[in-house]
Design an enzyme around this catalytic site. Structure first.
Site, short mmCIF file in Angstrom:
data_model
loop_
_atom_site.label_atom_id
_atom_site.label_comp_id
_atom_site.label_asym_id
_atom_site.label_seq_id
_atom_site.Cartn_x
_atom_site.Cartn_y
_atom_site.Cartn_z
N HIS A 1 0.86 -1.09 0.12
CA HIS A 1 -0.10 0.06 -0.01
C HIS A 1 0.90 1.03 -0.13
O HIS A 1 2.07 1.26 0.80
CB HIS A 1 -0.92 0.24 1.18
CG HIS A 1 -2.03 0.88 1.08
ND1 HIS A 1 -2.04 2.17 1.37
CD2 HIS A 1 -3.39 0.62 0.88
CE1 HIS A 1 -3.13 2.72 1.11
NE2 HIS A 1 -4.01 1.92 0.75
N ASP B 1 -8.14 -5.43 0.04
CA ASP B 1 -8.39 -6.07 -1.18
C ASP B 1 -7.97 -7.51 -1.00
O ASP B 1 -8.50 -8.32 -1.96
CB ASP B 1 -7.67 -5.47 -2.50
CG ASP B 1 -8.52 -4.20 -2.41
OD1 ASP B 1 -9.51 -4.11 -2.38
OD2 ASP B 1 -7.48 -3.26 -2.88
#
Ligand code: ACO
Length: 430
Positions: free
Chosen positions: A307, A365
């Protein structure tokens, strides 16, 4: 915003100073707005890795600690103790609602959940196999045509009404998109169901058999919406703010946000993560994929890992992992092979030097695809569900931007490395 300190920039024997502003939590910022005027140079920060593009009071992320706060409340507490519409109220108004505020808010959302009749016809222009995200961009954009003339974005009540309409109508649009995609008739929204139950009902109710909403599944859906509701200045939110900074119609701005979210490096990652887990298939094939992820000559990346901001465990991923287990258990799905691959992949990656060194942890996700598939959604719908939930974040950020007295049209500059001035050469002489 008050400045207590100054930052000195020194180039050669010249120096300039700039104010430093303190955040309530998180890093300080150096205000370089006057840099060009003072020095004639720009800063260069492709990808905005060190640039705060706005002042905001909505969402805070501490990427190193793995903290996410909406208006000061921790995401895990909100997801456990409050529901999505209360979270929407919080994001828009800055405070959690009391009982009567929550009641009025729910009634208002319910009142606005239908669509202008002509919008139903809009869907017939899309092929059934068109990607649902392309339909979502189109139909949300089309809302701007309906609510343009009657709306004045300089009016506070019109701005709030636009946000309410967006939050209320987005589940109806997402469900219609899904029904069109699978070749089924549209199902009208129901005012007697809560937000998540109504959405599931509009998606899964059949012609002959009415879908009966399982409250545990509806609660899981609601939690998934809360987890995705906002995430400060990410790519799609920045897109909405940049688009809105010109004074553009808010429905059109949200459509731009949806377009940006579609990409695999952003919202599209849940679709990509599930297809990667399915492609891996069995636990014994994981080392082959770990090897590929580390190979600099192979463009493959572990989808659902890493991320831009979180350099620790994504706090939403923890709640999502727990929700995945709850959903699979409630639906009686035992020994799901994709879940087994996901858990083993996570275990290996969290102990592997390559991932530890680069602080690559599972993001939201990684698990959301497995959960959404278990709920009955095809992977092509995953990013649509993300867009549905993020609509409140985009709306709150758009509203905050318009209400910021210092707001200006967004206009980044560039480091130009193209040709310098050239003489025109006639075609026959080229
Ligand atoms: N798999 C393998 N290696 C990775 C991964 C990954 N998923 N992500 C980053 N790396 C490596 C890079 O190769 C790089 O290695 P190097 O330093 O040896 O060159 C290093 O980690 C840093 O990577 P960057 O690309 O610079 O990190 P950045 O912060 O720009 O990227 C991103 C973040 C885009 C999310 C990236 O981690 C990625 O592509 N992940 C997979 C896609 C994904 O899951 N996206 C969802 C994001 S969350 C969201 O939108 C809700």
């Amino acid at each position: 915003m008050t400045s207590k300190d100054r930052a000195i920039l020194k180039i050669g024997d010249q120096s300039w100073d700039f104010p430093i502003y303190h955040a309530s939590i998180g890093p300080r910022v150096v205000d370089i707005a006057s840099l060009y005027k003072q020095t004639g140079i720009f800063t260069f920060d492709s990808g905005f890795t060190s640039t705060a593009s706005c002042e905001s009071r909505i969402t805070f992320i501490d990427g190193d600690k793995g903290t996410l706060l909406y208006r000061g409340y921790a995401i895990d507490e909100l997801a456990e103790k409050w529901d999505f519409l209360e979270t929407c109220y919080l994001l828009l108004h800055g405070e959690l609602p009391d009982k009567s505020q929550a009641k009025v808010f729910r009634e208002n959302i319910s009142k606005h959940n239908t669509l202008p009749e002509q919008l139903h016809n809009f869907y017939t222009g899309f092929d059934r196999d068109a990607h649902p995200m392309s339909m979502m961009c189109g139909v949300v954009w089309a809302l701007s045509a309906n609510y343009h003339n009657s709306m004045d974005i300089s009016d506070a009540s019109d701005r709030m009404l636009a946000c309410m309409r967006l939050i209320a109508k987005i589940p109806t649009l997402a469900a219609m998109t899904y029904r069109h995609h699978i070749g089924e008739e549209f199902v009208s929204p129901r005012g007697d169901l809560d937000y998540a139950s109504n959405f599931l009902y509009m998606c899964f109710s059949g012609e002959s058999k009415e879908y009966s909403v399982n409250p545990i599944i509806a609660r899981a859906m609601d939690k998934i919406f809360t987890l995705h509701a906002d995430h400060e200045q990410n790519a799609s939110t920045s897109t909405v703010r940049l688009a809105g900074s010109s004074g553009a119609n808010p429905f059109a701005c949200i459509a731009w946000g949806i377009a940006c979210l579609w990409g695999a490096a952003h919202g599209g990652a849940n679709e990509a993560a599930l297809s990667m887990l399915e492609e891996i298939g069995t636990v014994d094939r994981i080392p082959e994929y770990i090897k590929r992820a580390k190979d600099k000559n192979d463009p493959f990346r572990l989808m659902g890992f890493g991320h831009r901001v979180y350099k620790n465990y994504d706090p939403r991923a923890k709640i999502m992992q727990q929700t995945t287990h709850e959903v699979l258990e409630e639906l009686g799905i035992k020994d799901d092979p994709t879940l087994a691959v996901a858990m083993e992949l996570e275990r290996i990656a969290l102990t592997d030097e390559y991932f530890i060194e680069r602080k690559l942890y599972p993001n939201i996700d990684f698990y959301s695809g497995i959960t959404l598939r278990a709920l009955g959604f095809p992977s092509s719908m995953f990013t649509v569900l993300f867009a549905l939930a993020r609509t409140v974040g985009w709306s709150a950020q758009w509203k905050e931007m318009i209400e910021d007295p210092k707001q200006k049209i967004g206009r980044p500059r560039q480091l130009y490395t193209g040709e310098t001035v050239r003489e025109y050469v006639k075609e026959e002489e080229r």
